[in-house]
Structure formats: structure tokens, C-alpha cells
Design a protein around this motif. Structure first.
Motif, PDB file in Angstrom:
ATOM      1  N   LEU A 237       2.539  10.839  -6.044  1.00 40.03           N
ATOM      2  CA  LEU A 237       3.651  11.890  -6.228  1.00 40.03           C
ATOM      3  C   LEU A 237       4.180  11.879  -7.723  1.00 40.03           C
ATOM      4  CD1 LEU A 237       5.729  11.221  -3.110  1.00 40.03           C
ATOM      5  CD2 LEU A 237       3.688  12.755  -3.603  1.00 40.03           C
ATOM      6  N   ILE A 238       3.806  10.995  -8.636  1.00 41.75           N
ATOM      7  CA  ILE A 238       4.378  11.289 -10.131  1.00 41.75           C
ATOM      8  C   ILE A 238       3.509  12.222 -10.614  1.00 41.75           C
ATOM      9  CG2 ILE A 238       4.539  10.010 -12.440  1.00 41.75           C
ATOM     10  CD1 ILE A 238       4.466   7.550 -10.943  1.00 41.75           C
ATOM     11  N   PRO A 239       4.120  13.255 -11.106  1.00 40.29           N
ATOM     12  CA  PRO A 239       3.496  14.502 -11.727  1.00 40.29           C
ATOM     13  C   PRO A 239       2.193  14.095 -12.853  1.00 40.29           C
ATOM     14  CG  PRO A 239       5.814  14.945 -11.697  1.00 40.29           C
ATOM     15  CD  PRO A 239       5.417  13.583 -11.533  1.00 40.29           C
TER      16      PRO A 239
ATOM     17  N   TRP B 224      -2.681   5.430  -8.426  1.00 40.18           N
ATOM     18  CA  TRP B 224      -1.510   6.504  -8.524  1.00 40.18           C
ATOM     19  C   TRP B 224      -1.957   6.971  -9.996  1.00 40.18           C
ATOM     20  CZ3 TRP B 224       0.837   5.492 -13.273  1.00 40.18           C
ATOM     21  CH2 TRP B 224       1.078   4.383 -13.727  1.00 40.18           C
ATOM     22  N   SER B 225      -2.560   6.164 -10.789  1.00 40.48           N
ATOM     23  CA  SER B 225      -2.837   6.771 -12.513  1.00 40.48           C
ATOM     24  C   SER B 225      -4.274   7.502 -12.461  1.00 40.48           C
ATOM     25  CB  SER B 225      -3.018   5.632 -13.042  1.00 40.48           C
ATOM     26  OG  SER B 225      -3.985   4.572 -12.843  1.00 40.48           O
ATOM     27  N   GLU B 226      -5.243   7.359 -11.449  1.00 39.56           N
ATOM     28  CA  GLU B 226      -6.693   7.847 -11.267  1.00 39.56           C
ATOM     29  C   GLU B 226      -6.558   9.181 -10.356  1.00 39.56           C
ATOM     30  OE1 GLU B 226      -9.432   7.022 -13.655  1.00 39.56           O
ATOM     31  OE2 GLU B 226      -7.340   6.325 -14.710  1.00 39.56           O
ATOM     32  N   ARG B 227      -5.733   8.868  -9.512  1.00 41.05           N
ATOM     33  CA  ARG B 227      -5.620   9.945  -8.267  1.00 41.05           C
ATOM     34  C   ARG B 227      -7.209   9.603  -7.472  1.00 41.05           C
ATOM     35  NH1 ARG B 227      -0.992  12.708  -9.238  1.00 41.05           N
ATOM     36  NH2 ARG B 227       0.148  11.453 -10.706  1.00 41.05           N
ATOM     37  N   ARG B 228      -7.510   8.725  -7.467  1.00 39.31           N
ATOM     38  CA  ARG B 228      -8.989   8.417  -6.946  1.00 39.31           C
ATOM     39  C   ARG B 228      -8.796   7.122  -6.027  1.00 39.31           C
ATOM     40  NH1 ARG B 228     -13.531   8.329 -10.514  1.00 39.31           N
ATOM     41  NH2 ARG B 228     -14.705   8.339  -8.601  1.00 39.31           N
ATOM     42  N   ASN B 229      -9.827   6.761  -5.100  1.00 40.12           N
ATOM     43  CA  ASN B 229      -9.474   5.599  -4.561  1.00 40.12           C
ATOM     44  C   ASN B 229      -9.976   4.239  -5.355  1.00 40.12           C
ATOM     45  OD1 ASN B 229      -8.369   6.695  -2.106  1.00 40.12           O
ATOM     46  ND2 ASN B 229     -10.383   7.286  -1.269  1.00 40.12           N
ATOM     47  N   HIS B 230      -9.301   3.254  -4.880  1.00 38.60           N
ATOM     48  CA  HIS B 230      -9.932   1.859  -5.321  1.00 38.60           C
ATOM     49  C   HIS B 230      -9.943   1.113  -4.087  1.00 38.60           C
ATOM     50  CE1 HIS B 230      -5.612   1.337  -6.444  1.00 38.60           C
ATOM     51  NE2 HIS B 230      -5.707   0.445  -5.299  1.00 38.60           N
ATOM     52  N   LEU B 231     -10.563  -0.191  -4.315  1.00 41.38           N
ATOM     53  CA  LEU B 231     -10.781  -0.934  -3.004  1.00 41.38           C
ATOM     54  C   LEU B 231      -9.603  -1.845  -2.800  1.00 41.38           C
ATOM     55  CD1 LEU B 231     -13.188  -1.715  -0.933  1.00 41.38           C
ATOM     56  CD2 LEU B 231     -13.589  -3.400  -2.553  1.00 41.38           C
ATOM     57  N   ALA B 232      -9.094  -1.979  -1.368  1.00 41.03           N
ATOM     58  CA  ALA B 232      -8.058  -2.729  -1.091  1.00 41.03           C
ATOM     59  C   ALA B 232      -8.310  -3.628   0.148  1.00 41.03           C
ATOM     60  CB  ALA B 232      -6.842  -1.902  -0.739  1.00 41.03           C
ATOM     61  N   GLY B 233      -7.730  -4.206   0.820  1.00 43.92           N
ATOM     62  CA  GLY B 233      -7.843  -5.035   2.081  1.00 43.92           C
ATOM     63  C   GLY B 233      -8.276  -6.593   1.594  1.00 43.92           C
ATOM     64  N   SER B 234      -8.695  -7.292   2.661  1.00 45.88           N
ATOM     65  CA  SER B 234      -8.890  -8.785   2.231  1.00 45.88           C
ATOM     66  C   SER B 234     -10.285  -8.842   1.311  1.00 45.88           C
ATOM     67  CB  SER B 234      -9.380  -9.579   3.487  1.00 45.88           C
ATOM     68  OG  SER B 234     -10.100  -8.816   4.158  1.00 45.88           O
TER      69      SER B 234
ATOM     70  N   TYR C 167       0.918  -1.246   0.068  1.00 45.75           N
ATOM     71  CA  TYR C 167      -0.135  -0.158   0.149  1.00 45.75           C
ATOM     72  C   TYR C 167       0.747   1.400   0.204  1.00 45.75           C
ATOM     73  CZ  TYR C 167      -3.705  -3.364   1.534  1.00 45.75           C
ATOM     74  OH  TYR C 167      -4.394  -4.323   1.504  1.00 45.75           O
ATOM     75  N   ALA C 168       2.125   1.204   0.919  1.00 50.64           N
ATOM     76  CA  ALA C 168       2.766   2.337   0.653  1.00 50.64           C
ATOM     77  C   ALA C 168       3.407   2.795  -0.579  1.00 50.64           C
ATOM     78  CB  ALA C 168       3.991   2.065   1.766  1.00 50.64           C
ATOM     79  N   ILE C 169       3.989   1.481  -1.265  1.00 44.62           N
ATOM     80  CA  ILE C 169       4.510   1.756  -2.431  1.00 44.62           C
ATOM     81  C   ILE C 169       3.633   2.269  -3.690  1.00 44.62           C
ATOM     82  CG2 ILE C 169       5.787   0.654  -4.386  1.00 44.62           C
ATOM     83  CD1 ILE C 169       7.331   0.928  -1.713  1.00 44.62           C
ATOM     84  N   GLU C 170       2.437   1.775  -3.618  1.00 42.58           N
ATOM     85  CA  GLU C 170       1.444   2.366  -4.267  1.00 42.58           C
ATOM     86  C   GLU C 170       0.918   3.558  -4.248  1.00 42.58           C
ATOM     87  OE1 GLU C 170      -1.750   1.949  -7.429  1.00 42.58           O
ATOM     88  OE2 GLU C 170      -0.115   0.757  -6.965  1.00 42.58           O
TER      89      GLU C 170
END
Length: 226
Positions: free
Chosen positions: A87-89, A174-184, A79-82
């Protein structure tokens, strides 16, 4: 705390180690040889970098036969790497009104073990619009109706809650700058769609292929038009 943060940031910030971490977002385990090829470095140098990441508890290693396989030590590292990728412009907007085309990696991909990209965000938006999941102060929760929906969909929520990991969380794409669903729950959704042949993984890439069946089912369940 500050010293530990600086140490961790320095570990990830090295170009070779950054290439290693980006590659491991694939969700698979890799050998040192494979990671050396990806990072374009020597076996001796990759060994030094892997040792540092292991000592920093960012990676874990498993031995199978003559080979050692490296992966993230836990889901939080992924999650941290994603998140860092946000931060990519963003590229400058084109003046001409052209139909936007997405490279496969931005359109539909895996983010470690859950779905990301344009399709991953669209799926999350649909779950929110249908009130299957709820956004409470930037955290995700499953609604009462959502519990029944997931059960009907073939996902056991009780089993998902028993896993030793985060149950449900937003993950900034990182590409959409909006949330997707994570976790189990996000992982189980992706696994379900791959098992049912809605989606297919591609070799040597995090890009995901949407099958003909997947197009129909994504429209049916999530109102996503491919």
C-alpha cells in the motif's frame, strides 16, 4: 468476523506496534529491549504494546535464561505484514532516462524466511518461465518436471510438504509490486542458497549480499544476470 478484523487492524495500525511488526519481518526473534530501541520508546511502553500483540495472537514469546524473545506467532502474520507494505505509494517516475539503481533492501532481501526484492522476483519469474512451477489461477504449483528439478537441486519436496505450514504460494513483493515465492519451498530455497554461500545475510538488516559464487550460480540455474 468484522469485529475481529477491526480489532486486528487496530492492533497493527498503532505506530509503535507497526514498527515492531516491521522489524520482526527480519525473521529473527528480538528481546523487548531491542524492540524498544527500534521503536524509539521506553521499556515500560514497549511491554504494554508487546502484551497487546501477544493477546491478539500476532506474536509468540520464548524464554531463554533471563531473556524473553518475541517473534511472529505464525508465517501468515509475516505474509500479512509484507502484503500491507504494497500500500506504500510508488515514487513518481523520473523524466530523465537514468539507469535504475536499487537500495540494497529493495534489490535483494529476506521476506521473513524467503527471498524477496528484485532478485526474489527474478528468481520466481525464472522458475515460471522454465515451467518448474506453474501459475494456476494465481496459485503456484510444482510441475512434474519441477519435482525432478527440486530433487536435483537438493530440496526434498516430500519433507517440505510435511511441514505444518503453507507448502508453496505467491507473495506480493512490496517494492517490485509483483510476486515472489513463499511457503516452505521458498524458505528451503533461501536456506540452500545461504548454506551454499550464494547469498549472505547482513547484520541488523534484511538486505542480502550476493557473493561472486552466487552470481555464477544464479546465472546458471535461473538465468539472472547480476
Amino acid at each position: 468476523m468484522e469485529d475481529q478484523f477491526v480489532k486486528t487492524a487496530t492492533l497493527i495500525g498503532d505506530p509503535t506496534r507497526a514498527a515492531i511488526m516491521w522489524t520482526l519481518l527480519d525473521g529473527r526473534a528480538f528481546t523487548a529491549t531491542e524492540l524498544a530501541i527500534v521503536a524509539n520508546t521506553s521499556p515500560q511502553n514497549i511491554s504494554m504494546h508487546l502484551t497487546k500483540l501477544l493477546e491478539g495472537d500476532l506474536l509468540s514469546v520464548e524464554k531463554q535464561g533471563r531473556h524473553k524473545y518475541y517473534r511472529f506467532s505464525n508465517k501468515e502474520v509475516a505474509y500479512a505484514i509484507e502484503a500491507m507494505a504494497n500500500l506504500i505509494p510508488k515514487p513518481e517516475l523520473r523524466l530523465k532516462k537514468e539507469k535504475e539503481t536499487y537500495p540494497p533492501i529493495k534489490y535483494c532481501r529476506t521476506c521473513y524466511d524467503h527471498l524477496a526484492g528484485k532478485i526474489g522476483v527474478a528468481l520466481t519469474d525464472s522458475l515460471l518461465e522454465q515451467k518448474i512451477i506453474l501459475n494456476k489461477n494465481d496459485t503456484f504449483q510444482i510441475s512434474t518436471e519441477g519435482e525432478k528439478w527440486f530433487s536435483d537441486f537438493g530440496i526434498n519436496i516430500e519433507e517440505a510438504q510435511k511441514q505444518k505450514r503453507i507448502f508453496l504460494k505467491p507473495c506480493l513483493d512490496w517494492s517490485e509490486r509483483r510476486n515472489h515465492l513463499a511457503g516452505s519451498i521458498g524458505a528451503l530455497l533461501l536456506n540452500k542458497m545461504i548454506t551454499e554461500d550464494w547469498l549472505r545475510k547482513t547484520k541488523n538488516s534484511r538486505a542480502i549480499i550476493i557473493t561472486g559464487k552466487g552470481e555464477k550460480e544464479l546465472l546458471k540455474y535461473f538465468k539472472i544476470v547480476i
